[in-house]
Motif scaffolding. Structure first.
Motif, PDB file in Angstrom:
ATOM      1  N   ARG A 145       0.813  -1.218   0.000  1.00  0.00           N
ATOM      2  CA  ARG A 145       0.000   0.000   0.000  1.00  0.00           C
ATOM      3  C   ARG A 145       0.846   1.267   0.000  1.00  0.00           C
ATOM      4  NH1 ARG A 145      -4.698  -1.561   4.467  1.00  0.00           N
ATOM      5  NH2 ARG A 145      -5.537  -3.359   3.331  1.00  0.00           N
ATOM      6  N   ILE A 146       2.084   1.144   0.463  1.00  0.00           N
ATOM      7  CA  ILE A 146       2.943   2.337   0.538  1.00  0.00           C
ATOM      8  C   ILE A 146       3.621   2.589  -0.799  1.00  0.00           C
ATOM      9  CG2 ILE A 146       4.949   3.359   1.700  1.00  0.00           C
ATOM     10  CD1 ILE A 146       4.203   1.660   4.147  1.00  0.00           C
ATOM     11  N   THR A 147       4.292   1.539  -1.330  1.00  0.00           N
ATOM     12  CA  THR A 147       5.040   1.722  -2.576  1.00  0.00           C
ATOM     13  C   THR A 147       4.194   1.484  -3.813  1.00  0.00           C
ATOM     14  OG1 THR A 147       5.742  -0.597  -2.575  1.00  0.00           O
ATOM     15  CG2 THR A 147       7.141   0.975  -1.401  1.00  0.00           C
ATOM     16  N   GLN A 148       2.969   0.879  -3.614  1.00  0.00           N
ATOM     17  CA  GLN A 148       2.095   0.535  -4.727  1.00  0.00           C
ATOM     18  C   GLN A 148       2.784  -0.418  -5.708  1.00  0.00           C
ATOM     19  OE1 GLN A 148      -1.309   1.483  -5.119  1.00  0.00           O
ATOM     20  NE2 GLN A 148      -0.889   1.954  -2.979  1.00  0.00           N
ATOM     21  N   GLU A 149       3.690  -1.246  -5.160  1.00  0.00           N
ATOM     22  CA  GLU A 149       4.384  -2.260  -5.952  1.00  0.00           C
ATOM     23  C   GLU A 149       3.945  -3.636  -5.474  1.00  0.00           C
ATOM     24  OE1 GLU A 149       6.849  -1.938  -8.295  1.00  0.00           O
ATOM     25  OE2 GLU A 149       6.973   0.246  -8.329  1.00  0.00           O
ATOM     26  N   MET A 150       3.961  -4.597  -6.396  1.00  0.00           N
ATOM     27  CA  MET A 150       3.703  -5.974  -6.021  1.00  0.00           C
ATOM     28  C   MET A 150       4.950  -6.538  -5.344  1.00  0.00           C
ATOM     29  SD  MET A 150       0.605  -6.493  -6.895  1.00  0.00           S
ATOM     30  CE  MET A 150       0.455  -8.274  -6.756  1.00  0.00           C
ATOM     31  N   GLU A 151       4.760  -7.128  -4.155  1.00  0.00           N
ATOM     32  CA  GLU A 151       5.895  -7.659  -3.418  1.00  0.00           C
ATOM     33  C   GLU A 151       5.566  -9.057  -2.902  1.00  0.00           C
ATOM     34  OE1 GLU A 151       6.641  -5.080  -0.114  1.00  0.00           O
ATOM     35  OE2 GLU A 151       5.080  -6.000   1.114  1.00  0.00           O
ATOM     36  N   PRO A 152       6.600  -9.881  -2.652  1.00  0.00           N
ATOM     37  CA  PRO A 152       6.339 -11.234  -2.139  1.00  0.00           C
ATOM     38  C   PRO A 152       5.831 -11.194  -0.706  1.00  0.00           C
ATOM     39  CG  PRO A 152       8.689 -10.782  -2.166  1.00  0.00           C
ATOM     40  CD  PRO A 152       8.031  -9.625  -2.859  1.00  0.00           C
ATOM     41  N   TYR A 153       5.038 -12.188  -0.344  1.00  0.00           N
ATOM     42  CA  TYR A 153       4.578 -12.276   1.037  1.00  0.00           C
ATOM     43  C   TYR A 153       4.317 -13.730   1.389  1.00  0.00           C
ATOM     44  CZ  TYR A 153      -0.355 -13.358   0.074  1.00  0.00           C
ATOM     45  OH  TYR A 153      -1.517 -13.975  -0.283  1.00  0.00           O
ATOM     46  N   LEU A 154       4.327 -14.008   2.701  1.00  0.00           N
ATOM     47  CA  LEU A 154       4.094 -15.350   3.220  1.00  0.00           C
ATOM     48  C   LEU A 154       2.671 -15.408   3.752  1.00  0.00           C
ATOM     49  CD1 LEU A 154       5.733 -17.998   3.694  1.00  0.00           C
ATOM     50  CD2 LEU A 154       6.136 -17.198   6.031  1.00  0.00           C
ATOM     51  N   PRO A 155       1.838 -16.319   3.252  1.00  0.00           N
ATOM     52  CA  PRO A 155       0.442 -16.396   3.734  1.00  0.00           C
ATOM     53  C   PRO A 155       0.391 -16.590   5.244  1.00  0.00           C
ATOM     54  CG  PRO A 155       0.747 -17.762   1.782  1.00  0.00           C
ATOM     55  CD  PRO A 155       2.101 -17.290   2.183  1.00  0.00           C
ATOM     56  N   ILE A 156      -0.636 -16.028   5.870  1.00  0.00           N
ATOM     57  CA  ILE A 156      -0.746 -16.048   7.336  1.00  0.00           C
ATOM     58  C   ILE A 156      -0.842 -17.479   7.866  1.00  0.00           C
ATOM     59  CG2 ILE A 156      -3.255 -15.824   7.287  1.00  0.00           C
ATOM     60  CD1 ILE A 156      -0.819 -14.203   9.826  1.00  0.00           C
ATOM     61  N   THR A 157      -1.514 -18.373   7.124  1.00  0.00           N
ATOM     62  CA  THR A 157      -1.630 -19.765   7.588  1.00  0.00           C
ATOM     63  C   THR A 157      -0.267 -20.450   7.628  1.00  0.00           C
ATOM     64  OG1 THR A 157      -2.147 -20.380   5.295  1.00  0.00           O
ATOM     65  CG2 THR A 157      -4.004 -20.028   6.802  1.00  0.00           C
ATOM     66  N   SER A 158       0.513 -20.234   6.564  1.00  0.00           N
ATOM     67  CA  SER A 158       1.857 -20.826   6.517  1.00  0.00           C
ATOM     68  C   SER A 158       2.748 -20.224   7.594  1.00  0.00           C
ATOM     69  CB  SER A 158       2.476 -20.595   5.135  1.00  0.00           C
ATOM     70  OG  SER A 158       3.805 -21.055   5.106  1.00  0.00           O
ATOM     71  N   LYS A 159       2.609 -18.917   7.802  1.00  0.00           N
ATOM     72  CA  LYS A 159       3.425 -18.239   8.808  1.00  0.00           C
ATOM     73  C   LYS A 159       3.118 -18.766  10.212  1.00  0.00           C
ATOM     74  CE  LYS A 159       4.950 -13.558   9.963  1.00  0.00           C
ATOM     75  NZ  LYS A 159       4.767 -12.120   9.683  1.00  0.00           N
ATOM     76  N   CYS A 160       1.835 -18.906  10.535  1.00  0.00           N
ATOM     77  CA  CYS A 160       1.437 -19.398  11.864  1.00  0.00           C
ATOM     78  C   CYS A 160       1.915 -20.834  12.081  1.00  0.00           C
ATOM     79  CB  CYS A 160      -0.079 -19.322  12.031  1.00  0.00           C
ATOM     80  SG  CYS A 160      -0.711 -17.637  12.173  1.00  0.00           S
ATOM     81  N   ALA A 161       1.780 -21.662  11.035  1.00  0.00           N
ATOM     82  CA  ALA A 161       2.210 -23.064  11.151  1.00  0.00           C
ATOM     83  C   ALA A 161       3.712 -23.146  11.409  1.00  0.00           C
ATOM     84  CB  ALA A 161       1.845 -23.826   9.885  1.00  0.00           C
TER      85      ALA A 161
END
Length: 880
Positions: free
Chosen positions: A396-412
Motif C-alpha cells: 500500500r505504501i510503494t504501490q508495488e507488487m511484493e512477495p509475502y508469506l500467507p498467514i496460515t503458513s506463517k502461523c504453522a
C-alpha cells in the motif's frame, strides 16, 4: 605455485613477467581498478550444471555493470582454484548508493567542538595517535542522490566511496543477482548465498587491504589493516583506547557498534569490580568477628553437637565442627556487605544501560546514523524471502507488487518453531534433573569412601574436602560439560528452525534467532544456579519424615550445610562462569589460528610477490553472517552471571573485567588476522540485545533479593540477634545452637537408620540435630515449625519487598534523571539538519539560476541538459 624459472601470463593482450608483477595487491592487473569482491570456485569438468550456473551468473553480473577479471587455476596455490575478481565502476556505485540511501559528505563540518574533558592530560598514556583515532575529517553528510552528484564533495570518483561502502554495495548486488536465463524465469535461482550452499562457488569475500604485520608496498593502498593490528589488535595495547572510528571505517558500523559496546561494558565493569573487591576484602577483614563460625569450630560447642545423617543408611552421625572450613569460607561471601553489594549492582545495571544509551546516541551522531531507521532496512528483503515466497500482494505504501508469506503458513511455521524450542528447553531441564539425581546418588558414595579412607589416603585433604564439596564440584563439572554439548547441538537446530520461518528482513532474522538462542542459553547456563540458589535445601522435610525425589525413590532431597547453600552457589558460579570464559577464549583464538596455519602451510614458503592477496584471504576463516551474533551472546550470558547471582559472589565482576580486557583484544586480533574481511553492514544500535539486557537488569533485582533472603543466612542471623538472643549483648553468641532443631534418634525408621556408627558414638547420645526451626520431640507440637520459623519467613518476605521497592525506585529515578540523548548531541543534530536543508536550498537556487541564464542565452527551444546523460544498467532492487 611453482617458482622455478620464469613463468608468464597473458593479461589484457600483453605478456607480463611474473617475477616483476606483485600479486599482493588489491587492484586488477591494470593497477587502476580496485578489487571490491572476490569469488572462488573449483572447476569440476563433470558437473556441467555448476559451470552453466557460473556462466549465467557472471554474465548477469556484467549486465548489471560490474567488471570481472578471472585468475586461472594454474596461478593458484593448489592448482585447481579459480578466482573471479569483481570491480564496481562509478556508475554502479552511484546507482546503488542512491538506492541504498548511503550518506556521503558534502561539506566539512564547521560546528566548533567545545567539549573539553577536565584533567585531560591524565588520559595521555591511554591515547592513540590522532590519525588513528580520527582517520578522516568530520563532514556534513546527506543521502547520496545520483542526479545531484555535483552537490557532494567528489574529488576523485575512485576513492569517493571507501572500500567498506564499495564491498557493501557489491554484496547487495551479488545477493540479488539471478543465475537463470531470462527465458527460464525460475525466480528461485538467485543470489550468491544459494550458489555457495550448492557448491557452485567455494567462497565470496571482500579483500583485506594489506598484510596485517606490514604496510602494503602500493602507495595507493591505505594499509588500514596494518594500523588496526598495530594499535588495536595487539594484547599489549590492552590499556589503550580503541580506534573505533577506524574500526567503523574498515569494517562498517555494525562491527564498530559491537566493539564500542564491549569497550563501554568493560569500562563500567571496573567500578563494579572495585566495589565487589571491597566487599570481599570486608568479609576477609571481619574473619575474626565471625561468631557463628567460632562456635562451629569450637570443640566445646561444635565438637559436642551431633548432627543427624545426611543420607539414608550409608551416611552416619557426624559432629558439627567438621564443617569448620566451609563455614569460614562462607563468611567471605555471606556477610553484611553482601546486602549492600546486591543493592549497588541493581543501581549499577541501570547506570550502565542509561549511560550506554547516551554513548550510543553520540555514536549515532558521529557515524551519521541519526536518520538511519529500521524502516529503510525493511525495504531490503532477504533474498531467501524473495525466492521462497511465491505469492505476491500490493504494497500500500510503494504501490508495488511484493512477495509475502500467507498467514496460515506463517502461523504453522511459528508454532512448529516454538514447539521445537520448548522441546529443547525440556531436554535441558531433563538433563538438570539428571544432574540433581547424580548429586543425590553419589553423595552417599562420597560419604562412605571418605569415611573408610580418612585414616589412610585422605589425611592431607580430609579437613578440606567434605562429601558436600566433592559432590558439588563433580556435579558442577558434569553440568558444564552437558551445557557445552547441548550448545553445539542447539546452535544448528536454532539456525534451521529460524530459516524455516522465512523471516522477511535480515533484521527480523537476527531478532528471531537472538530470542531463540537466548531462551535456550538462559535455561542451559542458569538452571543449575537457580536450583542451588532457590531449591536445594528448601524441600528436605525432617528426620523421620524426609522428602524424596520422585516420591518413593531412595534419593533423598539434598540438605544445605550448617553454613548455608551460598558457598555451594558460589562454587557453581565460579566453575560455570570461569569454565565458559576460558573455553570460549581458547575456542575463539586457538581454533581459527590452527586451521589457518594448517591451510596456508605450503604457501608460506613462497615469495610475497607470488602469494596473491586473494589467496592469502582465501586461506583465512570466513567470519560468517552470525559471527557477531555469537560475540554478543557470549557477553550477554556473562552479563547474566554478574547480575543475576552477584550477591553470592562479589568477585564475579572482577573475573568478568579480567576476561573482557582479554576478550576485546582477542576479538580484535582474530578479526584482523584470522578471518576474511567481513562485508560491511550498518546498524545504529545493538538491536534486540538492548531489550534483553534491560529484562535481565529487572530480573537481577528480584534474584539477588531472593538470594540474600532465602539462600544466605543473613536474615535468620539478624532475627536472632534482635529478637531471640538469650543475653544482653548485641552479638551472635548462641546462634548455632538456636538454629538447629532436635530429633530423637530412636524415632528413625529402619530404612533411615545408619548401617555403621562412628567410634565416638555411644548409647548416651539419644538425640541428633538438624538445620531447621521446629519444636523438640518432648513438645506437644513436636517437629512442627515453631514461631521463630514464621518470624524469620516474615522477615525474609519483608526484606524482599523493601529491597525490591527501594532498588526499583532508585532505578526508575536514575533512568528518569539521565536523558537518553546528551543535550549537546541533540543540539548539534538539530543544527546539522538545519544547515543541510540550507545548503540544499542554496544548491537548488544556484542550479535554477544557471538553468534560467542558459535558457535566456540559448535560442534553442529544447530542454537544456544540466547533467550529462548516464548509461543505464539493470538495478537489482525490490524497493525501486
Amino acid at each position: 605455485m611453482g617458482i622455478s624459472g620464469l613463468r608468464v601470463r597473458k593479461a589484457a593482450g600483453l605478456f607480463i613477467d611474473k617475477q616483476k608483477y606483485s600479486k599482493d595487491s588489491v587492484f586488477f592487473r591494470d593497477g587502476v581498478r580496485r578489487i571490491d569482491f572476490v569469488l572462488s570456485y573449483i572447476d569440476d569438468k563433470d558437473d556441467q550444471r555448476k559451470q552453466e550456473r557460473r556462466r549465467v551468473y557472471e554474465s548477469n553480473l556484467q549486465k548489471v555493470g560490474l567488471e570481472l577479471e578471472t585468475e586461472d587455476k594454474t596461478e593458484s596455490e593448489d592448482g585447481k582454484t579459480y578466482f573471479v575478481k569483481i570491480h564496481a565502476p562509478w556508475e554502479v556505485l552511484a546507482t546503488y548508493a542512491d538506492v541504498l540511501k548511503i550518506k556521503v559528505p558534502f561539506k566539512v563540518n564547521d560546528i566548533p567542538d567545545n567539549s573539553e574533558i577536565p584533567m585531560n592530560w591524565l588520559s595521555t598514556p591511554f591515547r592513540l595517535p590522532e590519525h588513528i583515532m580520527n582517520p578522516e575529517p568530520d563532514y556534513f553528510t546527506a543521502p547520496f542522490n545520483k542526479s545531484k552528484s555535483d552537490f557532494f564533495l567528489i574529488e576523485d570518483k575512485e576513492t569517493f566511496f571507501p572500500p567498506s561502502t564499495r564491498n557493501r554495495i557489491v554484496y547487495y548486488i551479488l545477493a540479488r543477482c539471478p543465475y537463470f536465463k531470462d527465458e527460464c524465469g525460475d525466480r528461485d535461482k538467485k543470489g550468491i548465498k544459494r550458489l555457495l550452499n550448492n557448491g557452485t562457488y567455494t567462497a565470496a569475500f571482500p579483500l583485506h587491504d594489506s598484510r596485517y604485520w606490514t604496510k602494503s608496498k602500493d602507495p595507493n593502498c591505505e594499509s588500514e589493516r596494518f594500523n588496526l593490528y598495530k594499535y588495536w589488535a595487539k594484547f599489549f595495547c590492552f590499556f589503550k583506547e580503541q580506534p573505533l572510528n577506524l574500526v567503523r571505517k574498515y569494517y562498517g558500523e555494525k562491527i564498530g557498534i559491537y566493539f564500542a559496546w564491549l569497550g563501554f561494558y568493560t569500562e563500567m565493569l571496573f567500578f563494579a569490580a572495585v566495589v565487589g573487591t571491597i566487599c570481599f576484602v570486608y568479609g576477609f577483614l571481619t574473619y575474626d568477628d565471625n561468631e557463628w563460625s567460632k562456635e562451629i569450630c569450637s570443640e566445646e560447642i561444635g565438637g559436642n553437637i551431633v548432627m543427624c545423617p545426611l543420607c539414608d543408611q550409608k551416611c552416619t552421625y557426624w559432629r558439627l565442627n567438621i564443617t569448620c572450613n566451609s563455614s569460614w569460607q562462607s563468611h567471605l561471601f555471606d556477610n553484611v556487605a553482601t546486602v549492600f553489594f546486591a543493592i549497588f549492582m541493581g543501581i549499577w545495571v541501570t547506570l550502565f544501560l542509561e549511560f550506554w544509551k547516551r554513548r550510543q546516541a553520540r555514536l549515532e551522531y558521529e557515524w551519521d546514523l541519526v536518520d538511519f531507521e529500521e524502516e529503510q532496512q525493511q525495504l531490503q528483503l532477504r533474498p531467501e524471502y524473495e525466492t521462497k515466497c511465491t505469492n505476491r500482494k500490493l504494497n500500500r505504501i510503494t504501490q508495488e507488487m511484493e512477495p509475502y508469506l500467507p498467514i496460515t503458513s506463517k502461523c504453522a511455521r511459528i508454532c512448529l518453531s516454538g514447539a521445537t524450542v520448548l522441546l529443547w528447553i525440556s531436554l535441558i531441564i531433563a538433563c538438570i534433573i539428571g544432574v540433581i539425581a547424580y548429586r543425590l546418588a553419589v553423595y552417599a558414595s562420597f560419604a562412605s569412601i571418605m569415611k573408610n579412607n580418612t585414616a589412610t589416603n585422605l589425611d592431607v585433604v580430609a579437613p578440606y574436602v567434605t562429601p558436600q564439596l566433592a559432590t558439588s564440584v563433580t556435579a558442577s563439572c558434569i553440568n558444564f560439560v552437558i551445557i557445552m554439548i547441548l550448545n553445539l547441538l542447539y546452535e544448528r537446530v536454532a539456525i534451521k528452525i529460524t530459516d524455516m520461518e522465512i523471516p522477511k528482513t535480515h533484521l527480523e532474522y537476527e531478532n528471531k534467532l537472538t530470542v531463540k538462542m537466548f531462551l535456550f542459553q538462559f535455561v542451559n547456563y542458569y538452571s543449575s544456579c537457580f536450583y542451588v540458589a532457590f531449591f536445594k535445601g528448601k524441600f528436605v522435610g525432617y528426620p523421620g519424615n524426609y522428602t524424596y525425589m520422585f516420591g518413593s525413590s531412595k534419593l533423598r532431597n539434598e540438605e544445605c550445610e550448617p553454613g548455608g547453600c551460598l558457598i555451594e552457589l558460589t562454587t557453581q558460579l565460579v566453575i560455570v562462569m570461569t569454565g565458559k570464559q576460558v573455553w570460549g577464549n581458547i575456542q575463539e583464538a586457538l581454533v581459527p589460528w590452527l586451521m589457518n596455519w594448517w591451510g596456508s602451510r605450503k604457501a608460506r614458503s613462497h615469495p610475497e610477490s607470488l602469494y596473491s592477496r586473494w589467496e592469502q584471504d582465501y586461506d583465512l576463516q570466513g567470519f560468517g553472517q552470525l559471527g557477531l551474533f555469537y560475540e554478543y551472546l557470549e557477553m550477554v550470558i556473562q552479563f547474566g552471571f554478574i547480575t543475576l547471582f552477584v550477591a553470592s559472589f562479589p568477585l564475579a565482576p572482577l573475573l568478568a573485567l579480567i576476561n573482557n580486557i582479554i576478550e576485546v583484544r582477542v576479538d580484535a586480533w582474530k578479526l584482523t588476522t584470522q578471518f576474511r574481511r567481513p562485508v560491511a553492514a550498518k546498524a545504529h544500535s545493538i538491536g534486540a540485545w538492548e531489550e534483553i539486557l534491560g529484562g535481565m537488569a529487572v530480573l537481577s533485582v528480584v534474584t539477588n533479593a531472593f538470594i540474600v533472603a532465602f539462600t544466605s543466612d543473613m536474615i535468620p542471623r539478624l532475627v536472632y540477634m534482635y529478637a531471640y538472643r538469650t543475653h544482653d549483648e548485641l552479638n551472635m553468641k548462641g546462634y548455632i545452637n538456636n538454629s538447629l532443631s532436635v530429633f530423637n534418634i530412636s524415632q528413625f525408621t529402619l530404612e533411615e537408620r545408619p548401617e555403621e556408627y562412628p567410634s565416638w558414638f555411644n548409647s548416651s547420645i539419644t538425640t541428633c540435630r538438624y538445620r531447621d526451626y521446629r519444636y523438640p520431640p518432648d513438645d506437644k507440637k513436636r517437629y512442627e515449625h515453631n514461631m521463630q520459623f514464621w518470624h524469620i519467613l516474615a522477615a525474609k518476605l519483608a526484606f524482599i519487598i523493601i529491597m525490591e521497592h527501594v532498588v526499583f525506585m532508585v532505578k526508575f529515578f536514575v533512568a528518569w534523571m539521565i536523558p537518553d540523548v546528551p543535550s549537546d548531541v541533540r543540539a548539534r543534530v538539530k543544527r546539522e539538519r538545519y544547515l543541510v536543508q540550507e545548503y540544499l536550498h542554496n544548491y537548488e537556487v544556484e542550479k535554477l539560476k544557471i538553468q534560467l541564464s542558459q535558457n535566456s542565452n540559448n535560442e534553442c527551444t529544447c530542454t537544456p541538459m544540466i547533467y550529462p546523460s548516464l548509461s543505464k544498467h539493470e538495478v537489482l532492487s525490490e524497493c525501486l
